[in-house]
Design a protein around this motif. Sequence first.
Motif, PDB file in Angstrom:
ATOM      1  N   ALA A 234       0.827  -1.211   0.000  1.00 51.20           N
ATOM      2  CA  ALA A 234       0.000   0.000   0.000  1.00 51.20           C
ATOM      3  C   ALA A 234       0.856   1.254   0.000  1.00 51.20           C
ATOM      4  CB  ALA A 234      -0.919  -0.015   1.218  1.00 51.20           C
ATOM      5  N   LEU A 235       1.957   1.231   0.756  1.00 51.95           N
ATOM      6  CA  LEU A 235       2.852   2.390   0.769  1.00 51.95           C
ATOM      7  C   LEU A 235       3.498   2.605  -0.593  1.00 51.95           C
ATOM      8  CD1 LEU A 235       4.549   1.886   4.261  1.00 51.95           C
ATOM      9  CD2 LEU A 235       2.838   3.607   3.636  1.00 51.95           C
ATOM     10  N   ARG A 241       0.310   6.558   5.934  1.00 51.26           N
ATOM     11  CA  ARG A 241       0.126   5.698   7.102  1.00 51.26           C
ATOM     12  C   ARG A 241      -1.334   5.676   7.547  1.00 51.26           C
ATOM     13  NH1 ARG A 241       3.535   1.686   8.748  1.00 51.26           N
ATOM     14  NH2 ARG A 241       5.722   2.319   8.440  1.00 51.26           N
ATOM     15  N   LEU A 242      -1.966   6.823   7.468  1.00 54.04           N
ATOM     16  CA  LEU A 242      -3.376   6.886   7.855  1.00 54.04           C
ATOM     17  C   LEU A 242      -4.246   6.068   6.910  1.00 54.04           C
ATOM     18  CD1 LEU A 242      -5.571   8.052   9.685  1.00 54.04           C
ATOM     19  CD2 LEU A 242      -5.674  10.056   8.161  1.00 54.04           C
ATOM     20  N   GLN A 243      -3.958   6.112   5.606  1.00 54.51           N
ATOM     21  CA  GLN A 243      -4.722   5.323   4.653  1.00 54.51           C
ATOM     22  C   GLN A 243      -4.473   3.833   4.820  1.00 54.51           C
ATOM     23  OE1 GLN A 243      -3.348   7.241   1.044  1.00 54.51           O
ATOM     24  NE2 GLN A 243      -5.256   8.397   0.827  1.00 54.51           N
ATOM     25  N   VAL A 244      -3.259   3.459   5.151  1.00 54.80           N
ATOM     26  CA  VAL A 244      -2.965   2.047   5.436  1.00 54.80           C
ATOM     27  C   VAL A 244      -3.774   1.576   6.639  1.00 54.80           C
ATOM     28  CG1 VAL A 244      -1.162   0.441   6.177  1.00 54.80           C
ATOM     29  CG2 VAL A 244      -0.677   2.126   4.403  1.00 54.80           C
ATOM     30  N   GLY A 335     -11.801  -7.816   3.115  1.00 56.93           N
ATOM     31  CA  GLY A 335     -12.312  -6.464   3.299  1.00 56.93           C
ATOM     32  C   GLY A 335     -11.311  -5.380   3.058  1.00 56.93           C
ATOM     33  N   SER A 336     -10.035  -5.712   2.903  1.00 55.40           N
ATOM     34  CA  SER A 336      -9.035  -4.675   2.688  1.00 55.40           C
ATOM     35  C   SER A 336      -9.126  -4.120   1.272  1.00 55.40           C
ATOM     36  CB  SER A 336      -7.627  -5.253   2.914  1.00 55.40           C
ATOM     37  OG  SER A 336      -7.416  -6.337   2.051  1.00 55.40           O
ATOM     38  N   VAL A 337      -8.919  -2.834   1.163  1.00 50.36           N
ATOM     39  CA  VAL A 337      -9.039  -2.148  -0.126  1.00 50.36           C
ATOM     40  C   VAL A 337      -7.671  -1.615  -0.528  1.00 50.36           C
ATOM     41  CG1 VAL A 337     -10.164  -0.273  -1.391  1.00 50.36           C
ATOM     42  CG2 VAL A 337     -11.424  -1.525   0.382  1.00 50.36           C
ATOM     43  N   LYS A 338      -7.257  -1.951  -1.704  1.00 52.20           N
ATOM     44  CA  LYS A 338      -5.953  -1.469  -2.188  1.00 52.20           C
ATOM     45  C   LYS A 338      -6.050   0.000  -2.592  1.00 52.20           C
ATOM     46  CE  LYS A 338      -2.396  -2.344  -5.631  1.00 52.20           C
ATOM     47  NZ  LYS A 338      -1.980  -3.173  -6.795  1.00 52.20           N
ATOM     48  N   GLY A 339      -5.012   0.755  -2.231  1.00 47.73           N
ATOM     49  CA  GLY A 339      -4.962   2.155  -2.637  1.00 47.73           C
ATOM     50  C   GLY A 339      -5.525   3.045  -1.592  1.00 47.73           C
TER      51      GLY A 339
END
Length: 339
Positions: A234-235, A241-244, A335-339
């Motif tokens: 993701a990074l 970091r907040l989006q991760v 449930g995780s979303v890329k980006g």
Amino acid sequence: CRDWHHDVHRPRGGVADHLPQFRFLQERGGIPMSRHSEQTIQTTARMKRPESHGLMHDAKKRRILGDVLSYLFLGVMAIIWLIPIVWVFAESFNKNTAPYTKTFFPTEFSLDNYITLFTDRSVLNFPKMFMNTFIVACFVCLISVVFVLSVAYCMSRMRFRTRKTFMNVVLVLGMFPGIMAVSAIYFILKAVGLTSEGMTTVALILVYSAGTGAGFYVMKGYMDTIPTSLDEAALLDGCTRLQVFTKIIIPICKPMIVYQAIIGFLTPWLDFVMAKVICRTQSNYTVALGLWLMLQKEYIQNWYARFAAAAVVISIPIAILFIVMQRFYQESMSGSVKG
């Protein structure tokens, strides 16, 4: 020929093992076999056959017996566990409000206990107690989830100098019972003016929420099982970091978020000691203090059946929370979303 005949009559593997060979040679006329020899061979073969020694030596019957005993034990334990719940539910409809009756279960039923519980506010204002507890529980549920998620993410994903020291200190402090800090908490709240009539609810929310961040170990252990490669990917895609944290970690941690939400919601409903210290008047009481008050000697004669009705009413929001949150217990990483 004699040596060959001698070896046939004395097979090296045992008489019973070579019984088919004896049969074959006898049918071809190769060797004679007397009736005594044949009876000896058949007796030896029967002795080598495994015999059943009763019920305990039969694997299938042992398994069936074990299953029957296990189900009987579980059935008895389930009945023992359900009897108090069934009794409280039945007692809540008891027409006789006195605590002492001749029968275990009530004989006359009525809805007067539920009606009086919400309409009669001259002695005990149960609706006010219920609303106080519900407000505190909702705020504590939300704040505790935010605190635990934040602390657990920092301890699981970030590395800084005092990380291990902080975790060890929290672990040691968690070994001491929380009741040891009741007096200190009360004087701190009194010093900042949170023990007055209108600030009791705020004080309860602060007390119940402030300590939840120290219970991050379960959440951290769950986050440690999430591969760090997801964070790195993701990074690399440009996430902060907040989006991760919001798009990767939180969706994966849904089962633990549900667990923490339920724990945070249950705490104000079940706690008695802290509420008794902070709440000084009946208008600020929680339901735990209200139930305790119903069993005092000046109220128990008329409020015993209403106590059971109040216990049933209290279980309703907890049951609704479990039903609503149950669908989030599926542990998956979809449930995780890329980006």
